[in-house]
Enzyme design. Structure first.
Site, mmCIF file in Angstrom:
data_model
loop_
_atom_site.group_PDB
_atom_site.id
_atom_site.type_symbol
_atom_site.label_atom_id
_atom_site.label_comp_id
_atom_site.label_asym_id
_atom_site.label_seq_id
_atom_site.Cartn_x
_atom_site.Cartn_y
_atom_site.Cartn_z
ATOM 1 C CG HIS A 222 -0.460 0.265 2.460
ATOM 2 N ND1 HIS A 222 -0.172 -0.891 3.423
ATOM 3 C CD2 HIS A 222 -0.102 1.324 3.268
ATOM 4 C CE1 HIS A 222 0.305 -0.231 4.564
ATOM 5 N NE2 HIS A 222 0.415 0.962 4.406
ATOM 6 C CG ASP B 135 -0.162 -3.910 2.842
ATOM 7 O OD1 ASP B 135 0.369 -3.491 1.685
ATOM 8 O OD2 ASP B 135 -0.555 -3.352 3.717
ATOM 9 C CB SER C 47 2.979 1.899 5.875
ATOM 10 O OG SER C 47 2.136 1.959 6.520
#
Length: 410
Positions: free
Chosen positions: A135, A165, A246
C-alpha cells in the site's frame, strides 16, 4: 492462537504531503551531550549558604566532576547499539501517484492531480532490493528511496503481493557508493508474547525514528480491505507505529527482522497502542517469487465461513463448544464446490437449518477460521490437493479438493 479477537483495522494512513515535506526530515535533534548536561545541572545543583567558605564548596564541585566522568564512561544500551547497526538499512520511500477527479472537467478532460506518499522500507540484499508494504507503492511504477545519509536513488516496483501487503523494489540508479547492509530475517515462529521489539521508520516524515515495545500477541487475523482477504498469523505489538512507518522493519533484540510494520487499530488514524506487522516467515516465503516473477500465487479453496460458536453449534445439533469452521457459502465451480462441500441452508425465517462444518485439513484439526486460512497459506500451493474432514448433520466424511489460484477482488 487462543483468545483471538476479530479486529476492525484502519490500515496505517499513508502520509500524503507536498513535495516540500522534506523540510520535516531535517528537524533538529538534541545531542546526547546537551541532554546529559541539562540532567546533571538539575540533579547536581546544591544550595550553598553565603557563609560557607571555599573549602565547603569544593566537595560539591568535585562531586559534580566525578558524576560527569562516570556518566561519560557508561556503555551504550543495547537499543543504542542495535540502532547504530541497522539505521543504514532502513529507508524512506516516496511515491507519486496520479489521481483523476471525474467530477471536475477542464477543457473537456477530467482534472488530474498528483499526490505524494511517504513510507518506509528496508534493504533485503546486496543487489539493491528493498522490501516495503504494497500500500506504500500501490499505483506507482517508480519511487524514490532515501537512505539515512541523505542519498536518494530511483527504484522500480518489480513485485507486489496485495493479499499480504508486501512489495519489493529494485534500485535502478548506480548505488556503488552506497554501502548496502541487508537485514537478516528471523524465524517468526519462535516469537513469544512479551519479547521486546523495535520499530524503525519514518512516522509523519520524521526520518530514522526508533520506537520500542513488546509483542502483545501472535497469530492475529488482519482484515485487508484492499484485497478482500485477511492476512494470517500477524504480529500484534505496542511499539508506536504511525503514518509513515508502513513498510519499515519490526526487529528483535538481535537486530533481525521479525515483521513488516503494516497497520494499526485506531479510532483516530493515529497510534493507540495496537499495531500489526506481517511476520518475517511470510516475507521469506513470498519474496523470492516477487523478485523472480513479480507476483505470488495464493492457493484458494473457494469457501466463505465463520468460526463455530455455541449458538450455531447448538442449531446444528452439535455440542456447545464444538470446534470447526461453519461453511456459509461456496463459490460455484470452485475447489470446495467440486469436492462436494455443501454451504449453509436456512428456513423461511433465515434461521440455520444445516451446513457443513470443516473440522480438519489433511488430518490437522481446525478450531476456527484462522486455523483454516493459516494452514492453506503456509502449507499449500496452487494445484495441491487438500483433504477436508467434514461434519455434515453429525456424520464425519472426508472430501478431497484441488486448490486453485486466488483471484483479486474488484
Amino acid at each position: 492462537m487462543n483468545n483471538r479477537e476479530k479486529i476492525q483495522i484502519s490500515a496505517i494512513g499513508l502520509l500524503s504531503v507536498l513535495l516540500a515535506l522534506s523540510i520535516a526530515t531535517n528537524l533538529g535533534h538534541v545531542s546526547g551531550g546537551e541532554l546529559v548536561s541539562q540532567v546533571q545541572k538539575n540533579s547536581e545543583t546544591k544550595t550553598v549558604s553565603q557563609n560557607d567558605d571555599a573549602k565547603s564548596q569544593e566537595p560539591v564541585k568535585n562531586a559534580v566532576l566525578t558524576t560527569v566522568s562516570q556518566t561519560e564512561s557508561v556503555a551504550p544500551s543495547s537499543l543504542t547499539i542495535i540502532f547504530k547497526q541497522v539505521e543504514n538499512s532502513v529507508v524512506q520511500i516516496t511515491s507519486k501517484v496520479s489521481t483523476v477527479n471525474q467530477n471536475i472537467i477542464i477543457n473537456g478532460s477530467p482534472l488530474e492531480s498528483q499526490s505524494t506518499r511517504l513510507g518506509s522500507g528496508f534493504v533485503y540484499d546486496s543487489l539493491g532490493h528493498i522490501v516495503t508494504n504494497n500500500h506504500v507503492v500501490d499505483g506507482a511504477k517508480t519511487v524514490d528511496v532515501r537512505f539515512v545519509d541523505g542519498n536518494i536513488y530511483s527504484a522500480n516496483v518489480i513485485g507486489t503481493d496485495p493479499f499480504n501487503d508486501i512489495a519489493v523494489l529494485q534500485i535502478t540508479d548506480d548505488y556503488s557508493d552506497e554501502q548496502l547492509s541487508p537485514l537478516s530475517l528471523a524465524d517468526s515462529s519462535l516469537l513469544d508474547v512479551g519479547q521486546q521489539v523495535i520499530a524503525i521508520g519514518n512516522p509523519f516524515g520524521l526520518s530514522d525514528t526508533m520506537t520500542t515495545g513488546i509483542i502483545s500477541q501472535m497469530g492475529r487475523l488482519l482484515p485487508n480491505q484492499g484485497s478482500g482477504y485477511s492476512i494470517p498469523n500477524v504480529i500484534q505489538t505496542d511499539a508506536a507505529i504511525n503514518p509513515g512507518n508502513s513498510g519499515g522493519p519490526l526487529l528483535n533484540m538481535n537486530g533481525q527482522v521479525i515483521g513488516i510494520n503494516t497497520a494499526i487499530q485506531s479510532t483516530t488514524g493515529e497510534f493507540s497502542g495496537i499495531g500489526f506487522a506481517v511476520p518475517s516467515n511470510t516475507i521469506k516465503r513470498i519474496l523470492p517469487s516477487l523478485i523472480e516473477k513479480g507476483t505470488y500465487t495464493h492457493p484458494w479453496l473457494g469457501v466463505s465461513g465463520t468460526s463455530l460458536v455455541p449458538d450455531i453449534a447448538q442449531k446444528l445439533g452439535l455440542a456447545k463448544n464444538y470446534k470447526g469452521v461453519f461453511v456459509t457459502t461456496i463459490v460455484k465451480d470452485g475447489p470446495a464446490a467440486k469436492a462436494g462441500v455443501q454451504e449453509a441452508s436456512y428456513n423461511i425465517n433465515r434461521e440455520i437449518k444445516s451446513g457443513d462444518v470443516i473440522i480438519a485439513l489433511d488430518g490437522y484439526k481446525v478450531r476456527d477460521i484462522d486455523d483454516l486460512i493459516l494452514y492453506l497459506s503456509e502449507n499449500k500451493n496452487v494445484g495441491d490437493k487438500v483433504v477436508l474432514q467434514i461434519n455434515r448433520n453429525g456424520n464425519i466424511m472426508d472430501l478431497t479438493a484441488t486448490l486453485q489460484e486466488r483471484a483479486t477482488t474488484g
